[in-house]
Every structure is written in C-alpha cells, then in structure tokens.
Design an enzyme around this catalytic site. Sequence first.
Site, PDB file in Angstrom:
ATOM      1  N   TYR A   1      -5.890  11.161   3.744  1.00 17.54           N
ATOM      2  CA  TYR A   1      -4.458  11.244   3.371  1.00 17.54           C
ATOM      3  C   TYR A   1      -4.273  12.150   1.778  1.00 17.54           C
ATOM      4  O   TYR A   1      -5.320  12.436   1.285  1.00 17.54           O
ATOM      5  CB  TYR A   1      -3.751  10.162   3.288  1.00 17.54           C
ATOM      6  CG  TYR A   1      -3.471   9.623   4.672  1.00 17.54           C
ATOM      7  CD1 TYR A   1      -2.914  10.133   5.645  1.00 17.54           C
ATOM      8  CD2 TYR A   1      -4.022   8.326   5.154  1.00 17.54           C
ATOM      9  CE1 TYR A   1      -2.925   9.679   7.173  1.00 17.54           C
ATOM     10  CE2 TYR A   1      -3.963   7.811   6.441  1.00 17.54           C
ATOM     11  CZ  TYR A   1      -3.620   8.583   7.414  1.00 17.54           C
ATOM     12  OH  TYR A   1      -3.622   7.854   8.620  1.00 17.54           O
TER      13      TYR A   1
ATOM     14  N   GLN B   1       0.887  -1.184  -0.026  1.00 17.03           N
ATOM     15  CA  GLN B   1      -0.202  -0.008   0.015  1.00 17.03           C
ATOM     16  C   GLN B   1       0.906   1.260   0.056  1.00 17.03           C
ATOM     17  O   GLN B   1       1.655   1.532   0.943  1.00 17.03           O
ATOM     18  CB  GLN B   1      -0.967   0.100   1.221  1.00 17.03           C
ATOM     19  CG  GLN B   1      -2.033   1.107   1.146  1.00 17.03           C
ATOM     20  CD  GLN B   1      -2.671   1.577   2.405  1.00 17.03           C
ATOM     21  OE1 GLN B   1      -2.193   1.801   3.377  1.00 17.03           O
ATOM     22  NE2 GLN B   1      -3.874   1.015   2.556  1.00 17.03           N
TER      23      GLN B   1
ATOM     24  N   ARG C   1      -8.389  -5.464  12.708  1.00 19.95           N
ATOM     25  CA  ARG C   1      -8.081  -5.797  14.086  1.00 19.95           C
ATOM     26  C   ARG C   1      -7.958  -7.264  14.290  1.00 19.95           C
ATOM     27  O   ARG C   1      -7.155  -7.605  15.229  1.00 19.95           O
ATOM     28  CB  ARG C   1      -9.093  -4.967  15.109  1.00 19.95           C
ATOM     29  CG  ARG C   1      -8.912  -3.425  15.169  1.00 19.95           C
ATOM     30  CD  ARG C   1      -9.991  -2.823  15.926  1.00 19.95           C
ATOM     31  NE  ARG C   1     -11.109  -2.921  14.854  1.00 19.95           N
ATOM     32  CZ  ARG C   1     -12.351  -2.631  15.372  1.00 19.95           C
ATOM     33  NH1 ARG C   1     -12.703  -2.481  16.437  1.00 19.95           N
ATOM     34  NH2 ARG C   1     -13.384  -2.715  14.274  1.00 19.95           N
TER      35      ARG C   1
END
Length: 374
Positions: free
Chosen positions: A174, A95, A318
């Site tokens: 971002y 990524q 998670r």
Amino acid sequence: MPSYSTPLKLGPLLLKNRVIMASLTRDRNRIPGPLQVEYYTQRAGAGLILTEGTFIEELGCEWSNAPGIYTNEQVAGWKKIVDSVHARQGLIYIQLWHIGRVAHPLLQNGRPNVGPSALAAKGGKFSQIKGEPGYVVPEAIKDPTFYISLYKQAAERAKEAGFDGVELHSANGYLPHQFIDNTSNHRTDQWGGSVENRCRFPLGIIDELSRVYGNDRVGIKLSPSGGYNDIGMNDTDTIETYGYLIKELNARRLAYIQLARYWAFVDPAGRGKNVDIFQWRKLINSEHTAFFVNTDFDSEEGAKVLESGMADAIVFGRLYISNPDLAERLIKNRELNTYLNMQGLCGGGREGYTNYPTYEKQKLQQFLSNIEYL
C-alpha cells in the site's frame, strides 16, 4: 518466561495479555454500525485490537464496503465501537490505510490512482467488475506532504473517536510501502533513490501521528518480505532498507513495531522473498518499543516465540475470525475453532462475521448435537 497471559506495558497502556487481534478487512460497512460494534466487542478479550484497515480519504477499493474515518458519520460510528470495547476493559488502535496505486480503477469518482511513481503494479484483478481489469498506471504524486497531512487529519479524527492509539499500515504494497520499495518508487527527488529518501514518507507520517497522539501511542506495520500487490526488493536492498527504517522507528520510541512474515498464499507470482523478520529484533529496544510479529502463527509456535523473548506479542488474524474468544482459548490451552465460513469472509451480514461461537457455546452446541443424534 512471558506467555500469552503475561501483561505487556505498551507506552502508557497496560495490555492484559499478549494476544493481539490483527487488522482484518471484512468489507461490511463504510460507516461502522451496530454489526461492527458487536463484532469488535466480541473480541475485546484481546490484549489489543487493531481495527481493519481504515481509509484516510474516499478511495476506490476492491473491498467497496471497507470503512473510513474521513467523515463525521464515520467518527461517530467508530466512537460507539471504541466505547463498547472500553466497557469490556478492552483496548483498541485504529489502522490508518491508503492503498495508493492499487486502488480500483473504475471506482475513483473520476480521480486518477496515485503512487510515488507512474508505475503500475502487475498481476492484479478486480473481481467486482465484469472482465476483471487489472491495476492501472497511477499518477505520480507531486507533493507527498499533502498525503502526510491526510494521515494527520485521520489521526485527529481517530482521537476524537476515542481510540487508544493509531497504527500506520506501511505494509502489503500500500502507499507507504510503495514509497519504501525501490521497485515501485523510481523518484529522483528527495522522496526517492536512496534508502533515506525512500523512507522519508513513512517516517514523515509517523512524526505527524506522534504529534497528534504522542509517540508512545503510535505503531506501524511493515512486511519486509513483500510479495503482495507486486512489491518486493532483492535481499540486499531489503536488509539495508529495513535496517535503516527500523533503527529510525526505534529512535522515535514508538509504542510498537509490527513485522509480518512472508505468506506465499498472497504471492502467487513469487515476487516476494522469505525474509527472516527476527533478524531485526536486536534493533528494537523493548524498554520503550514492543516488537509484534504477525502471519501464520499457530498457538504452539506463538507460545514458543513469546517464551524465548523473540517477540513481545503475537498478532493473530484468521484465528480471530473464527474464535471471538481467542485470547482466552490460548491462555487456557483450549481447542481452537479452525472452521472458516468463506462466503462470509468479506462482505455480507452476521453469517461468518459475528455468529462464530465462544468455546463454551461451541461445546454446548456439540453436546446438544450428540444428544439429538442419540
């Protein structure tokens, strides 16, 4: 009906299952080392691993040990990870990450923060510095094509390291997301204003990544709901903008488009909107582009989404921290480990990183504990 165990064709690749490991910032090492090799190899049972966000240039970041791919040493470190994952019959995309205006204000080596416009994000703080200063006003980028070229260079390095593909991080407030969103992009040139102009930057990056890897080895992550890093448009603008962007991405026949759901945990100011990401399913042609969904899925909901055909794969975050063998657990309907070592979440060594047990080890530990108790 598709399930977690159903293989998925992704461009020229065949994923062994539909359990995707999300990008997870763990803040361990700017240059990936043996600990990262162990971490990713443990999780090679995923249909596809998406690496943690990886910087395309040296940046000040709240996570001061987040990795990059802008030096030869970093390429060499990532190559060892890729080779180890491949040895376990795993697949791995990198990524690519640039944080733009939310970079750490005092860790920029004297350089200014940058963004599409000179608009500071609100509500931020950097706990690593005494006094916790917030986000600063960035310098408006004069030539966005320079940053597009940085993404291309990063993709070339990723290819050198042997990655199976690349994902553009165009979510979570971002840099590419800052161009897309009209609350952070107030430009009046060809890079701002209209929907087409605001989407020009991420689409330009995607086109360059495709020139390096081929369009069928390129993916993108989007978070239409906003919320994180002071990003979020009104409902009308969100639907119009992402409708256009996803149509353009689908036309490019990418490997996949990943959409993240709204998550209130990262939006304490309530800036985002709980937007239904499944409304754009009909715009994505699964014959050539897979539809990934992310954020707060549990095993049961993820299974139902796959069975209904609402998405082609589920991206887990998670749960992949505390379950290195998550894909196998989901496929075999085994108990999940829901304990998270919060101290080891970001930064540190093996604790809370590579010492989570597989299902078999977890059960063995429980058995031995019961014997000791008796």
